[in-house]
Scaffold this active site. Sequence first.
Site, PDB file in Angstrom:
ATOM      1  N   PRO A 170       0.794  -1.230   0.000  1.00  0.00           N
ATOM      2  CA  PRO A 170       0.000   0.000   0.000  1.00  0.00           C
ATOM      3  C   PRO A 170       0.826   1.280   0.000  1.00  0.00           C
ATOM      4  CG  PRO A 170      -0.073  -1.072   2.147  1.00  0.00           C
ATOM      5  CD  PRO A 170       0.557  -2.049   1.190  1.00  0.00           C
ATOM      6  N   ASN A 171       0.336   2.231  -0.752  1.00  0.00           N
ATOM      7  CA  ASN A 171       0.866   3.602  -0.847  1.00  0.00           C
ATOM      8  C   ASN A 171       2.181   3.716  -1.619  1.00  0.00           C
ATOM      9  OD1 ASN A 171      -1.269   4.755   0.772  1.00  0.00           O
ATOM     10  ND2 ASN A 171      -0.309   3.787   2.533  1.00  0.00           N
ATOM     11  N   ARG A 202       5.154  11.064  -2.393  1.00  0.00           N
ATOM     12  CA  ARG A 202       4.783  10.723  -1.014  1.00  0.00           C
ATOM     13  C   ARG A 202       5.960  10.978  -0.070  1.00  0.00           C
ATOM     14  NH1 ARG A 202       4.609   4.574   1.345  1.00  0.00           N
ATOM     15  NH2 ARG A 202       3.808   5.146   3.391  1.00  0.00           N
ATOM     16  N   TYR A 247      11.004   8.973   1.773  1.00  0.00           N
ATOM     17  CA  TYR A 247      11.089   7.920   0.762  1.00  0.00           C
ATOM     18  C   TYR A 247      11.830   8.321  -0.517  1.00  0.00           C
ATOM     19  CZ  TYR A 247       7.642   5.792   3.837  1.00  0.00           C
ATOM     20  OH  TYR A 247       6.998   5.274   4.928  1.00  0.00           O
ATOM     21  N   ASN A 287       8.052  -5.591  -0.465  1.00  0.00           N
ATOM     22  CA  ASN A 287       7.896  -4.381   0.339  1.00  0.00           C
ATOM     23  C   ASN A 287       6.414  -4.285   0.659  1.00  0.00           C
ATOM     24  OD1 ASN A 287       7.710  -1.927   1.571  1.00  0.00           O
ATOM     25  ND2 ASN A 287       8.950  -0.815   0.068  1.00  0.00           N
ATOM     26  N   ALA A 310       2.910  -0.690   5.074  1.00  0.00           N
ATOM     27  CA  ALA A 310       2.404  -0.723   6.448  1.00  0.00           C
ATOM     28  C   ALA A 310       1.893  -2.103   6.858  1.00  0.00           C
ATOM     29  CB  ALA A 310       1.301   0.317   6.612  1.00  0.00           C
ATOM     30  N   GLU A 334      12.509  -9.380   2.616  1.00  0.00           N
ATOM     31  CA  GLU A 334      11.716  -8.224   3.062  1.00  0.00           C
ATOM     32  C   GLU A 334      12.498  -6.960   2.746  1.00  0.00           C
ATOM     33  OE1 GLU A 334      10.753  -8.190   7.232  1.00  0.00           O
ATOM     34  OE2 GLU A 334      10.250  -6.059   7.181  1.00  0.00           O
ATOM     35  N   HIS A 391      12.478  -2.523   2.584  1.00  0.00           N
ATOM     36  CA  HIS A 391      11.905  -1.202   2.876  1.00  0.00           C
ATOM     37  C   HIS A 391      12.857  -0.130   2.378  1.00  0.00           C
ATOM     38  CE1 HIS A 391       8.952  -3.114   5.418  1.00  0.00           C
ATOM     39  NE2 HIS A 391       9.938  -3.820   5.937  1.00  0.00           N
ATOM     40  N   ARG A 444      12.729   4.561  12.936  1.00  0.00           N
ATOM     41  CA  ARG A 444      11.496   5.355  12.876  1.00  0.00           C
ATOM     42  C   ARG A 444      10.604   5.046  14.094  1.00  0.00           C
ATOM     43  NH1 ARG A 444       8.940   4.925   7.135  1.00  0.00           N
ATOM     44  NH2 ARG A 444       7.826   6.775   7.931  1.00  0.00           N
TER      45      ARG A 444
HETATM   46  C1  DQA Z   1       7.988   1.158   4.023  1.00  0.00           C
HETATM   47  C2  DQA Z   1       8.040   1.342   5.549  1.00  0.00           C
HETATM   48  C3  DQA Z   1       6.683   1.131   6.177  1.00  0.00           C
HETATM   49  O1  DQA Z   1       6.760   1.327   7.579  1.00  0.00           O
HETATM   50  C4  DQA Z   1       5.679   2.114   5.608  1.00  0.00           C
HETATM   51  O2  DQA Z   1       4.397   1.868   6.142  1.00  0.00           O
HETATM   52  C5  DQA Z   1       5.654   2.112   4.119  1.00  0.00           C
HETATM   53  C6  DQA Z   1       6.929   2.052   3.405  1.00  0.00           C
HETATM   54  C7  DQA Z   1       9.339   1.495   3.351  1.00  0.00           C
HETATM   55  O3  DQA Z   1       9.535   1.091   2.216  1.00  0.00           O
HETATM   56  O4  DQA Z   1      10.164   2.202   3.954  1.00  0.00           O
HETATM   57  O5  DQA Z   1       4.610   2.218   3.506  1.00  0.00           O
HETATM   58  O6  DQA Z   1       7.691  -0.195   3.742  1.00  0.00           O
END
Ligand code: DQA
Length: 147
Positions: free
Chosen positions: A10-11, A18, A23, A74, A77, A98, A100, A107
Site C-alpha cells: 500500500p501507498n 509521497r 522515501y 515491500n 504498512a 523483506e 523497505h 522510525r
Molecule cells: C515502508 C516502511 C513502512 O513502515 C511504511 O508503512 C511504508 C513504506 C518502506 O519502504 O520504507 O509504507 O515499507
Amino acid sequence: MTSILILNGPNLNLLGTRQPEVYGHTTLADIKAMCHEKAQTLGITIAFEQSNSEGALLDHIHAARGVHDGIILNAGAYTHTSVALMDAISSVGLPVVELHLSNIHAREEFRHRSYIAKVALGVICGFGAAGYPLALEALEGHLGQTE
Ligand code: DQA
C-alpha cells in the site's frame, strides 16, 4: 531461468510525491525500470506488481508458487500488521526478501515490529530505491546456491 516476483504494498504507488523527505523522489515506475535493468545484468526474469489491497497481495503470493523462484516484498504498512501475509509466505514456501526504502528501526516504535521478518530469508532496509537492486542481487545469489 530464475524468476523473481517483486511485490509492493500500500501507498508505494505514490512514491516520488509521497513524503519525499522519507522515501525520496524516485517513482515506482523508476524503481521498476531499475529492477528490469538489474535483472538483465543478472540474467534473470522478474515480475513487478503493486497493490493497495492486502487480499490482492495475498493472491500474488499464492500465485507465485510454481511460477517464481522467490519474492522480494515491500509490504508497506502491512509489514507491521499482517499475520495473513506472514502465513501466506509460510504457506508457499518460497524464499522472501523483506524490503523497505526507509530504515524502519530508526522510525516510530510501531514500525519496529515486522511479521514478514519472522518468515523472511533476510531483510534490506534504509537504502532507499537502491535497496531493490540490492535485494535482487541477494536473492539471485541465494537461489544460485540452493539450485
Ligand atoms: C515502508 C516502511 C513502512 O513502515 C511504511 O508503512 C511504508 C513504506 C518502506 O519502504 O520504507 O509504507 O515499507
